[in-house]
Design a protein around this motif. Structure first.
Motif, PDB file in Angstrom:
ATOM      1  N   ARG A 143       0.448  -6.363  -5.904  1.00  0.00           N
ATOM      2  CA  ARG A 143       0.148  -6.885  -7.465  1.00  0.00           C
ATOM      3  C   ARG A 143       0.297  -6.855  -8.718  1.00  0.00           C
ATOM      4  O   ARG A 143       0.848  -7.689  -9.470  1.00  0.00           O
ATOM      5  CB  ARG A 143      -1.473  -7.526  -7.021  1.00  0.00           C
ATOM      6  CG  ARG A 143      -1.786  -7.999  -5.546  1.00  0.00           C
ATOM      7  CD  ARG A 143      -1.550  -9.575  -5.692  1.00  0.00           C
ATOM      8  NE  ARG A 143      -2.290  -9.782  -6.288  1.00  0.00           N
ATOM      9  CZ  ARG A 143      -3.524 -10.770  -6.193  1.00  0.00           C
ATOM     10  NH1 ARG A 143      -4.036 -10.809  -4.828  1.00  0.00           N
ATOM     11  NH2 ARG A 143      -3.833 -11.438  -7.110  1.00  0.00           N
ATOM     12  N   ILE A 172      -6.709  -4.828 -13.467  1.00  0.00           N
ATOM     13  CA  ILE A 172      -7.302  -4.044 -12.059  1.00  0.00           C
ATOM     14  C   ILE A 172      -7.927  -4.628 -11.674  1.00  0.00           C
ATOM     15  O   ILE A 172      -8.404  -4.931 -10.501  1.00  0.00           O
ATOM     16  CB  ILE A 172      -7.154  -2.772 -12.663  1.00  0.00           C
ATOM     17  CG1 ILE A 172      -6.039  -2.210 -13.555  1.00  0.00           C
ATOM     18  CG2 ILE A 172      -6.888  -1.881 -11.407  1.00  0.00           C
ATOM     19  CD1 ILE A 172      -5.480  -1.085 -13.947  1.00  0.00           C
ATOM     20  N   GLU A 173      -9.306  -4.624 -12.213  1.00  0.00           N
ATOM     21  CA  GLU A 173     -10.644  -5.444 -11.724  1.00  0.00           C
ATOM     22  C   GLU A 173     -10.359  -7.103 -11.207  1.00  0.00           C
ATOM     23  O   GLU A 173     -10.933  -7.215 -10.015  1.00  0.00           O
ATOM     24  CB  GLU A 173     -11.191  -5.548 -13.155  1.00  0.00           C
ATOM     25  CG  GLU A 173     -12.049  -4.121 -13.671  1.00  0.00           C
ATOM     26  CD  GLU A 173     -12.560  -4.316 -14.681  1.00  0.00           C
ATOM     27  OE1 GLU A 173     -12.963  -2.974 -15.224  1.00  0.00           O
ATOM     28  OE2 GLU A 173     -12.892  -4.959 -14.845  1.00  0.00           O
ATOM     29  N   VAL A 211      -3.795  -3.001  -5.582  1.00  0.00           N
ATOM     30  CA  VAL A 211      -2.665  -2.895  -6.058  1.00  0.00           C
ATOM     31  C   VAL A 211      -1.866  -3.296  -6.405  1.00  0.00           C
ATOM     32  O   VAL A 211      -0.917  -3.457  -7.341  1.00  0.00           O
ATOM     33  CB  VAL A 211      -3.484  -1.555  -7.240  1.00  0.00           C
ATOM     34  CG1 VAL A 211      -2.990  -1.577  -8.740  1.00  0.00           C
ATOM     35  CG2 VAL A 211      -5.679  -1.899  -7.665  1.00  0.00           C
ATOM     36  N   ARG A 212      -0.697  -2.176  -6.370  1.00  0.00           N
ATOM     37  CA  ARG A 212       0.019  -1.918  -5.370  1.00  0.00           C
ATOM     38  C   ARG A 212       1.002  -2.900  -6.026  1.00  0.00           C
ATOM     39  O   ARG A 212       1.939  -2.982  -6.136  1.00  0.00           O
ATOM     40  CB  ARG A 212       0.767  -0.607  -4.600  1.00  0.00           C
ATOM     41  CG  ARG A 212       2.112  -0.256  -4.522  1.00  0.00           C
ATOM     42  CD  ARG A 212       2.340   0.878  -4.356  1.00  0.00           C
ATOM     43  NE  ARG A 212       1.570   2.562  -4.409  1.00  0.00           N
ATOM     44  CZ  ARG A 212       1.025   2.593  -3.841  1.00  0.00           C
ATOM     45  NH1 ARG A 212       0.238   1.994  -2.624  1.00  0.00           N
ATOM     46  NH2 ARG A 212       0.490   4.014  -4.208  1.00  0.00           N
ATOM     47  N   LYS A 262      -5.364   1.221  -2.921  1.00  0.00           N
ATOM     48  CA  LYS A 262      -4.360   0.958  -3.804  1.00  0.00           C
ATOM     49  C   LYS A 262      -3.435   0.254  -3.731  1.00  0.00           C
ATOM     50  O   LYS A 262      -2.377  -0.012  -4.353  1.00  0.00           O
ATOM     51  CB  LYS A 262      -4.545   2.573  -3.713  1.00  0.00           C
ATOM     52  CG  LYS A 262      -5.542   3.595  -4.253  1.00  0.00           C
ATOM     53  CD  LYS A 262      -4.966   5.002  -3.795  1.00  0.00           C
ATOM     54  CE  LYS A 262      -6.179   6.199  -4.407  1.00  0.00           C
ATOM     55  NZ  LYS A 262      -5.660   7.551  -4.220  1.00  0.00           N
ATOM     56  N   ARG A 280      -0.742   1.123 -12.421  1.00  0.00           N
ATOM     57  CA  ARG A 280      -1.660   0.307 -12.501  1.00  0.00           C
ATOM     58  C   ARG A 280      -2.159   1.150 -11.234  1.00  0.00           C
ATOM     59  O   ARG A 280      -3.920   0.956 -10.857  1.00  0.00           O
ATOM     60  CB  ARG A 280      -1.422  -0.876 -12.178  1.00  0.00           C
ATOM     61  CG  ARG A 280      -2.138  -1.096 -13.472  1.00  0.00           C
ATOM     62  CD  ARG A 280      -0.089  -1.112 -14.294  1.00  0.00           C
ATOM     63  NE  ARG A 280      -1.245  -2.163 -15.560  1.00  0.00           N
ATOM     64  CZ  ARG A 280       0.624  -1.939 -16.449  1.00  0.00           C
ATOM     65  NH1 ARG A 280       1.630  -1.489 -16.421  1.00  0.00           N
ATOM     66  NH2 ARG A 280       0.267  -3.293 -17.592  1.00  0.00           N
ATOM     67  N   VAL A 281      -1.895   1.702  -9.989  1.00  0.00           N
ATOM     68  CA  VAL A 281      -2.587   1.800  -9.203  1.00  0.00           C
ATOM     69  C   VAL A 281      -3.574   3.239  -9.830  1.00  0.00           C
ATOM     70  O   VAL A 281      -3.537   4.416  -9.339  1.00  0.00           O
ATOM     71  CB  VAL A 281      -1.749   2.541  -7.498  1.00  0.00           C
ATOM     72  CG1 VAL A 281      -2.417   3.283  -6.875  1.00  0.00           C
ATOM     73  CG2 VAL A 281      -1.018   2.041  -7.675  1.00  0.00           C
ATOM     74  N   ALA A 293     -12.284  -0.485 -14.132  1.00  0.00           N
ATOM     75  CA  ALA A 293     -11.832   0.167 -14.257  1.00  0.00           C
ATOM     76  C   ALA A 293     -11.385   0.635 -15.694  1.00  0.00           C
ATOM     77  O   ALA A 293     -11.852  -0.260 -16.425  1.00  0.00           O
ATOM     78  CB  ALA A 293     -10.122  -0.765 -13.755  1.00  0.00           C
ATOM     79  N   VAL A 335      -7.579  -7.843 -10.047  1.00  0.00           N
ATOM     80  CA  VAL A 335      -6.680  -7.719  -8.156  1.00  0.00           C
ATOM     81  C   VAL A 335      -7.818  -7.281  -7.600  1.00  0.00           C
ATOM     82  O   VAL A 335      -7.977  -7.446  -6.176  1.00  0.00           O
ATOM     83  CB  VAL A 335      -5.836  -7.069  -8.706  1.00  0.00           C
ATOM     84  CG1 VAL A 335      -5.412  -6.300  -7.537  1.00  0.00           C
ATOM     85  CG2 VAL A 335      -4.907  -7.397  -9.358  1.00  0.00           C
ATOM     86  N   LEU A 336      -8.373  -6.308  -7.678  1.00  0.00           N
ATOM     87  CA  LEU A 336      -9.449  -5.226  -6.949  1.00  0.00           C
ATOM     88  C   LEU A 336     -11.306  -6.825  -6.193  1.00  0.00           C
ATOM     89  O   LEU A 336     -11.099  -6.793  -5.097  1.00  0.00           O
ATOM     90  CB  LEU A 336     -10.349  -4.645  -7.453  1.00  0.00           C
ATOM     91  CG  LEU A 336      -9.912  -3.286  -8.180  1.00  0.00           C
ATOM     92  CD1 LEU A 336     -10.454  -2.373  -8.918  1.00  0.00           C
ATOM     93  CD2 LEU A 336      -8.720  -2.462  -6.470  1.00  0.00           C
TER      94      LEU A 336
END
Length: 499
Positions: free
Chosen positions: A464, A412-413, A461-462, A458, A469-470, A427, A415-416
């Motif tokens: 990718r 998640i990180e 993340v959705r 959000k 995971r959102v 995250a 992607v951010l």
């Protein structure tokens, strides 16, 4: 065998070679061995059960490591950045000790614990003036504990990790060539003395007969100046240090760095942007990502210079992704990825990283963490690709379990961090009535950018990753909490998100 053998061998082979440079003073190998033997006598006379260091890196740290080893007393360097109450509690756990360093502070917070306290200067002077009588000299054979390190406590209270002489020698003798360094070789050591990376750097450099150049307190300007002044060839940094060094160079700090041919890094996650910049800024240096733990006597996996070069030059996304990996296990260590049920996971599937080998202690003063077959659960989560490269996905304790689905904070990180306005991200799990746990994120906005709307993050993340995971909660913060070795303190981020 005793780890002091490493210094004894170096002093016998090259007694007049410079072993250590600190604050302008130079110590030969014979100088250090003589001081270590003086420390042995001081430690014996003190009646201490431990030798503790509460100080920055200096010659006193090197002398204390080997003096304690000769005396058969565990060496226990302490984190001088801890609050008084936490530090007093640790001092109480090793009383009575010979404590070297901040004399005023130890006296103030632990005067009733029975310690013998010496300042750095007084200890160093006494070790040079004290010569034990040959007929009274009985050095410890090295069958017991060499080092006791209190873990960083990023997720819980510090544990007392035990490293025996056999563990440390298993690592050094299995990975370092004796006297393999040229006389001009110099290793810049800036890691705090209470971290395993600092201790392993001392032991490996001394066994290789590489000159150790100490920088007691890190600054990027000071680091670059020492590289130039001492023609440093090797260095170890944590990601935050490397980022600050590059930033200083971008802002105009100059230094002659042509001598620097090997840079190792570890201790925390290296942002892809930083390693890309570092490879550009230090084109003549070979970079190595070293992954290890206190309980494993330092490194258990390496991503070497050739791996870095191939990944940077490749157009294959799988090969380029290796820049974010930890490399492959070193030859002297076995490694497995296991699921919650204890079975070995297939290639590409995440689980907990287990390691086994002579250098692996897995032992705490409280109890051993080794299983019946000698495997140590690292509590790090990760997976291996088909070529055997290890990828870290966070601490096993950090895994977010949403409705029975395990999620890695790291994915998640990553992607951010692709968002142009996000400089740093974390995250972690937050409580959820519906799912048990859900995703919460804390993000730092890059200088010169406006904070994006939380819905934008959000949606990113959705797009990718899967919708599970959102993040349900988004917090914008000025900075994320790291310890001095660059480890993200997720428990503090959880506190922020809970608020």
């Amino acid at each position: 065998m005793n780890i002091a053998l490493l210094l004894e061998m170096a002093a016998e082979a090259a007694p007049d070679r410079i072993a250590l440079v600190c604050d302008g003073k130079r110590w030969t190998y014979s100088d250090l061995l003589a001081a270590a033997r003086g420390a042995f006598a001081i430690i014996q006379d003190s009646g201490a059960d431990y030798v503790a260091l509460l100080d920055e890196s200096s010659e006193a740290a090197v002398i204390a490591v080997f003096g304690a080893a000769l005396a058969g007393v565990p060496y226990c360097p302490l984190n001088y950045r801890l609050p008084d109450a936490d530090l007093a509690a640790l001092l109480g756990r090793i009383a009575p000790a010979l404590v070297i360093g901040d004399e005023e502070r130890v006296t103030r917070i632990a005067q009733d614990q029975g310690h013998t306290i010496l300042s750095r200067e007084e200890f160093t002077l006494q070790t040079q003036e004290t010569v034990p009588a040959d007929d009274a000299r009985e050095y410890d054979p090295g069958e017991g504990v060499a080092i006791q390190l209190f873990t960083s406590g990023t997720t819980a209270a510090p544990k007392a990790a035990i490293l025996r002489h056999s563990n440390l020698l298993g690592y050094i003798l299995g990975t370092v060539e004796f006297a393999g360094a040229d006389e001009a070789d110099a290793a810049l050591v800036v890691v705090p003395p209470y971290h395993i990376a600092g201790i392993s750097a001392l032991l490996s450099s001394i066994y290789a007969q590489r000159r150790i150049v100490m920088l007691p307190s890190f600054s990027p300007e000071g680091w670059l100046a020492l590289v130039q002044a001492e023609a440093v060839t090797n260095a170890f940094v944590v990601p935050t240090m490397l980022s600050r060094i590059i930033e200083a160079m971008d802002n105009g700090t100059t230094a002659e760095i042509a001598s620097l041919r090997a840079i190792a890094y570890g201790g925390g996650k290296m942002p892809l942007e930083v390693i890309h910049k570092a490879l550009e800024r230090f084109p003549a240096a070979g970079f190595t990502n070293a992954y290890g733990l206190t309980e494993t006597s330092s490194t258990v996996a390496l991503l070497g210079p050739e791996d870095h070069r191939q990944a940077l030059a490749s157009s294959d996304s799988k090969i380029r992704a290796r820049l974010t990996s930890l490399g492959k296990p070193i030859p002297t260590v076995e490694m497995e990825i296991r699921g919650d049920d204890g079975r070995v996971m297939p290639v590409g599937e995440a689980g907990e990283i287990y390691v086994r080998g002579e250098q692996v202690s897995g032992e705490y003063k409280e109890k051993s963490a080794l299983d019946a077959d000698g495997w140590f659960p690292t509590r790090d989560a990760g997976y291996m690709d088909e070529e055997g490269y290890l990828f870290l996905s966070g601490r096993a304790d950090d895994v977010i379990v949403r409705g029975g689905e395990n999620m890695s904070p790291g994915e998640i990180e990553d992607v951010l961090l692709t968002h142009p306005a996000i400089a740093d991200a974390c995250a972690c799990a937050i409580p959820s009535v519906e799912w048990g746990e859900a995703v919460g994120i804390a993000v730092v906005t890059r200088d010169g950018h406006e904070a994006p709307h939380e819905n934008e993050l959000k949606d990113l993340v959705r797009q990718r990753l899967r919708s599970s995971r959102v993040p349900e909660k988004v917090a914008f913060v000025t900075e994320l909490p790291y310890n001095e070795m660059g480890k993200l303190l997720r428990r503090k981020v959880k506190d922020v998100l809970a608020g």
